[in-house]
Design a protein around this motif. Sequence first.
Motif, PDB file in Angstrom:
ATOM      1  N   VAL A  71      19.052  -5.420  45.129  1.00 24.08           N
ATOM      2  CA  VAL A  71      17.804  -5.975  44.587  1.00 24.08           C
ATOM      3  C   VAL A  71      16.632  -5.694  45.515  1.00 24.08           C
ATOM      4  CG1 VAL A  71      16.635  -8.069  43.829  1.00 24.08           C
ATOM      5  CG2 VAL A  71      19.059  -7.757  43.313  1.00 24.08           C
ATOM      6  N   ASP A  72      16.853  -5.792  46.826  1.00 25.01           N
ATOM      7  CA  ASP A  72      15.777  -5.495  47.777  1.00 25.01           C
ATOM      8  C   ASP A  72      15.245  -4.078  47.582  1.00 25.01           C
ATOM      9  OD1 ASP A  72      15.876  -7.890  49.873  1.00 25.01           O
ATOM     10  OD2 ASP A  72      17.933  -7.350  49.378  1.00 25.01           O
ATOM     11  N   GLU A  73      16.162  -3.129  47.389  1.00 23.99           N
ATOM     12  CA  GLU A  73      15.755  -1.739  47.201  1.00 23.99           C
ATOM     13  C   GLU A  73      15.029  -1.560  45.873  1.00 23.99           C
ATOM     14  OE1 GLU A  73      15.336   2.376  48.084  1.00 23.99           O
ATOM     15  OE2 GLU A  73      15.640   0.544  49.263  1.00 23.99           O
ATOM     16  N   ALA A  74      15.487  -2.237  44.835  1.00 21.03           N
ATOM     17  CA  ALA A  74      14.832  -2.125  43.532  1.00 21.03           C
ATOM     18  C   ALA A  74      13.414  -2.683  43.575  1.00 21.03           C
ATOM     19  CB  ALA A  74      15.656  -2.851  42.475  1.00 21.03           C
ATOM     20  N   VAL A  75      13.230  -3.807  44.259  1.00 20.20           N
ATOM     21  CA  VAL A  75      11.892  -4.389  44.401  1.00 20.20           C
ATOM     22  C   VAL A  75      10.991  -3.439  45.176  1.00 20.20           C
ATOM     23  CG1 VAL A  75      10.576  -6.266  45.469  1.00 20.20           C
ATOM     24  CG2 VAL A  75      12.670  -6.775  44.184  1.00 20.20           C
ATOM     25  N   ASP A 124      11.348  10.206  45.312  1.00 18.33           N
ATOM     26  CA  ASP A 124      10.229  10.973  44.792  1.00 18.33           C
ATOM     27  C   ASP A 124      10.191  10.971  43.270  1.00 18.33           C
ATOM     28  OD1 ASP A 124       9.350  11.600  47.312  1.00 18.33           O
ATOM     29  OD2 ASP A 124      10.428  13.503  47.417  1.00 18.33           O
ATOM     30  N   ARG A 125      11.286  10.575  42.652  1.00 19.59           N
ATOM     31  CA  ARG A 125      11.338  10.528  41.197  1.00 19.59           C
ATOM     32  C   ARG A 125      10.688   9.261  40.684  1.00 19.59           C
ATOM     33  NH1 ARG A 125      15.111  13.520  38.582  1.00 19.59           N
ATOM     34  NH2 ARG A 125      13.828  12.949  36.786  1.00 19.59           N
ATOM     35  N   GLN A 126      10.055   9.370  39.540  1.00 21.44           N
ATOM     36  CA  GLN A 126       9.414   8.230  38.909  1.00 21.44           C
ATOM     37  C   GLN A 126       9.959   8.090  37.500  1.00 21.44           C
ATOM     38  OE1 GLN A 126       5.194   8.289  39.228  1.00 21.44           O
ATOM     39  NE2 GLN A 126       4.919   6.210  38.431  1.00 21.44           N
ATOM     40  N   ALA A 127      10.082   6.857  37.027  1.00 24.04           N
ATOM     41  CA  ALA A 127      10.621   6.609  35.697  1.00 24.04           C
ATOM     42  C   ALA A 127       9.788   5.544  34.997  1.00 24.04           C
ATOM     43  CB  ALA A 127      12.077   6.164  35.797  1.00 24.04           C
ATOM     44  N   ASP A 128      10.066   5.356  33.704  1.00 23.04           N
ATOM     45  CA  ASP A 128       9.356   4.312  32.964  1.00 23.04           C
ATOM     46  C   ASP A 128       9.742   2.927  33.475  1.00 23.04           C
ATOM     47  OD1 ASP A 128       8.180   6.258  31.373  1.00 23.04           O
ATOM     48  OD2 ASP A 128       9.774   6.170  29.870  1.00 23.04           O
ATOM     49  N   GLY A 129      11.039   2.739  33.723  1.00 14.88           N
ATOM     50  CA  GLY A 129      11.517   1.443  34.175  1.00 14.88           C
ATOM     51  C   GLY A 129      12.552   1.576  35.269  1.00 14.88           C
ATOM     52  N   ILE A 130      12.878   0.444  35.883  1.00 15.37           N
ATOM     53  CA  ILE A 130      13.881   0.385  36.950  1.00 15.37           C
ATOM     54  C   ILE A 130      14.876  -0.697  36.577  1.00 15.37           C
ATOM     55  CG2 ILE A 130      14.302   0.007  39.417  1.00 15.37           C
ATOM     56  CD1 ILE A 130      11.260   0.585  39.826  1.00 15.37           C
ATOM     57  N   VAL A 131      16.171  -0.406  36.716  1.00 15.11           N
ATOM     58  CA  VAL A 131      17.194  -1.427  36.504  1.00 15.11           C
ATOM     59  C   VAL A 131      18.067  -1.486  37.745  1.00 15.11           C
ATOM     60  CG1 VAL A 131      18.728   0.231  35.333  1.00 15.11           C
ATOM     61  CG2 VAL A 131      19.103  -2.223  35.063  1.00 15.11           C
ATOM     62  N   VAL A 132      18.352  -2.710  38.185  1.00 10.67           N
ATOM     63  CA  VAL A 132      19.251  -2.901  39.319  1.00 10.67           C
ATOM     64  C   VAL A 132      20.424  -3.743  38.830  1.00 10.67           C
ATOM     65  CG1 VAL A 132      17.897  -4.883  40.153  1.00 10.67           C
ATOM     66  CG2 VAL A 132      19.538  -3.761  41.669  1.00 10.67           C
ATOM     67  N   LEU A 133      21.634  -3.288  39.153  1.00  9.61           N
ATOM     68  CA  LEU A 133      22.855  -3.991  38.779  1.00  9.61           C
ATOM     69  C   LEU A 133      23.282  -4.834  39.971  1.00  9.61           C
ATOM     70  CD1 LEU A 133      24.746  -1.053  37.024  1.00  9.61           C
ATOM     71  CD2 LEU A 133      22.841  -2.438  36.197  1.00  9.61           C
ATOM     72  N   LEU A 146      11.170  -0.214  45.218  1.00  8.40           N
ATOM     73  CA  LEU A 146      10.801   0.870  44.306  1.00  8.40           C
ATOM     74  C   LEU A 146       9.715   0.425  43.328  1.00  8.40           C
ATOM     75  CD1 LEU A 146      14.343   2.319  43.484  1.00  8.40           C
ATOM     76  CD2 LEU A 146      12.573   3.407  44.880  1.00  8.40           C
ATOM     77  N   LEU A 147       9.808  -0.817  42.866  1.00  9.98           N
ATOM     78  CA  LEU A 147       8.769  -1.338  41.969  1.00  9.98           C
ATOM     79  C   LEU A 147       7.431  -1.414  42.692  1.00  9.98           C
ATOM     80  CD1 LEU A 147       8.142  -2.638  39.171  1.00  9.98           C
ATOM     81  CD2 LEU A 147       8.623  -4.855  40.246  1.00  9.98           C
TER      82      LEU A 147
END
Length: 242
Positions: free
Chosen positions: A85-89, A69-78, A91-92
């Motif tokens: 990476v699948d989860e980060a995509v 539910d949180r939103q941010a300016d950017g997303i970084v995946v390590l 979220l994008l």
Amino acid sequence: MIEAADTDGQGATSVYAGNAVTESRQAPHRLRRFARFAAAAALVGVVAYCAGFFVFLADVSAFRTPTTDRQADGIVVLTGGYSRVDEAVRLLDAKKGERLLISGVHPSASPAVLAKAFAVDEDRFDCCIDIDHEALDTIGNATQTAEWARDNGFSSLLVVTNDYHMPRSLLELGDAMDGIELIPHAVVASQRDPESAEAQADRYRVLFGEYLKYSAARLRTLVTPHAGSSSTFAKASLSPSE
């Protein structure tokens, strides 16, 4: 007078000899006392360090709470762990951040290969995903992410990594940048508790290994401030040459 002087000299010699004997007898006692003190201090240190491991486990468990539910300016995946990476995509795609940085990608992996591997639309990849090929470890992830966030003027980031890796990731990222809100979004390898004793043992080995790395990172960040990086980020391109 000569005899008196000789007697006094013998008495003085006797006193000094007695002091030497007393000192020699006290030395082993002091050594044993120091050894007991050192052993007690070492035991207290071991107990405190083991107690810290349980605090670490509690922190890891807390990161399992969803933050979608949180939103941010950017997303970084390590990169480097299960389904990160699948989860980060995802979220994008859900518009939880304007851009996504995939940090720690192998130099041989081109944007085109990554787009195919993670089933990302090429236009989407061109517009909103950046790739970091420089980071080799979590410290490098933090350095590269700090530069990327600064270049894009971001003030908040969703951090995507596995739950056990999250405490160290936040520590390194927080040490590398100032004034940026870090929002943890942990990926859990399995939503169910391990069914077998062997699976549980494997997980705890991973957790304790990560705790050792986290402890070393905490000590390092207290002693030596993060130096940062001069690297810059180019937008990922899916041109035919790639």
